[in-house]
Design a protein around this motif. Structure first.
Motif, short mmCIF file in Angstrom:
data_model
loop_
_atom_site.label_atom_id
_atom_site.label_comp_id
_atom_site.label_asym_id
_atom_site.label_seq_id
_atom_site.Cartn_x
_atom_site.Cartn_y
_atom_site.Cartn_z
N HIS A 34 0.83 -1.20 0.00
CA HIS A 34 0.00 0.00 0.00
C HIS A 34 0.87 1.26 0.00
O HIS A 34 0.63 2.20 -0.76
CB HIS A 34 -0.91 -0.02 1.23
CG HIS A 34 -2.02 0.99 1.18
ND1 HIS A 34 -3.32 0.68 1.45
CD2 HIS A 34 -2.02 2.31 0.88
CE1 HIS A 34 -4.07 1.76 1.33
NE2 HIS A 34 -3.31 2.77 0.99
N ALA A 81 -3.30 3.45 4.84
CA ALA A 81 -2.59 2.17 4.77
C ALA A 81 -2.76 1.38 6.06
O ALA A 81 -3.02 0.17 6.04
CB ALA A 81 -1.11 2.41 4.48
N ASP A 84 -6.43 0.11 6.29
CA ASP A 84 -6.73 -1.04 5.44
C ASP A 84 -6.15 -2.32 6.03
O ASP A 84 -6.61 -3.42 5.73
CB ASP A 84 -6.16 -0.81 4.03
CG ASP A 84 -7.10 0.02 3.17
OD1 ASP A 84 -8.17 0.40 3.67
OD2 ASP A 84 -6.76 0.29 2.01
#
Length: 233
Positions: A34, A81, A84
């Motif tokens: 990411h 990031a 997620d």
């Protein structure tokens, strides 16, 4: 390397919470992917981190890269990031989130208008289409956050989490930014309200299908109790 001025907040977050972040941060491959895709770390840095032995050593190296080479503008992407990858990085995310709720909202909330204008971000969950030509009638996107615990009357002027441009509505069921155009039902939102919680939140399809109102150059949409998708966090 980032200048001290541009890196002051990110540097402060990391320095003041260094040991806690070092112990909590899980530098997984998905987290690194990411960060690399969004140009927070280079491909070379990612390869080096993958080869680094030991979880705390990986975390130490990544924190130094973020602190020394990135700027405050990167904070939303770093948080995205971590969000997620929240199953592994919930504690690390909460450290950044705590800064967001305690510092951002407190200093940027205007009680008179109930509007917060500092980095409420939205993202499209599908591939965006190329813009051939923008519609003649287009307006800034100014709507409340769909988060269940967010304030229902605070309206935000939304910014794309990726290109950092303000999002516009073309009165054609598409939102627009530098990334392209995306169907309105495919967008999710993350506001800086202290009650927002982890991750992005989305409106229900039938809510976004309601007729919008138009005031000046702003697209506004009332939030209703049945507008939320199910929150998983």
């Amino acid at each position: 390397m980032a200048s001290p001025k541009s890196n002051q907040i990110l540097e402060t977050i990391i320095n003041e919470n260094y040991e806690a972040l070092r112990n909590a941060l899980d530098v997984s491959e998905s987290l690194l992917n990411h960060l690399e895709v969004n140009k927070i770390i280079t491909e070379e840095a990612m390869d080096s981190l993958v080869k680094t032995y030991g979880g705390k050593n990986k975390a130490d190296r990544l924190l130094r890269i973020l602190r020394d080479l990135r700027t405050d503008d990167d904070i939303p992407v770093i948080m995205d990031a971590l969000g997620d990858d929240v199953s592994r990085n919930k504690k690390a995310y909460q450290i950044f989130e705590g800064w967001g709720s305690n510092k951002r909202c407190e200093t940027n909330h205007d009680p008179g208008t109930e509007t917060i204008n500092l980095i409420p971000v939205a993202k499209c969950t599908s591939d965006m289409k190329q813009i051939i030509q923008k519609p003649r009638k287009i307006a800034n996107l100014v709507i409340p956050c769909p988060g269940r615990t967010c304030h229902p009357t605070i309206e935000y002027e939304w910014e794309c989490w990726k290109c950092k441009q303000g999002i516009e509505y073309g009165y054609d069921n598409f939102f627009y930014c530098r990334c392209g155009k995306g169907y309105i039902n495919m967008f999710e939102f993350k506001c800086p309200h202290p009650n927002h919680g982890v991750g992005f939140k989305g409106y229900d399809v039938k809510c976004m299908a309601q007729p919008p109102t138009f005031q000046g150059d702003e697209y506004s949409h009332p939030r209703r109790d049945w507008c939320w998708k199910v929150d998983l966090d």
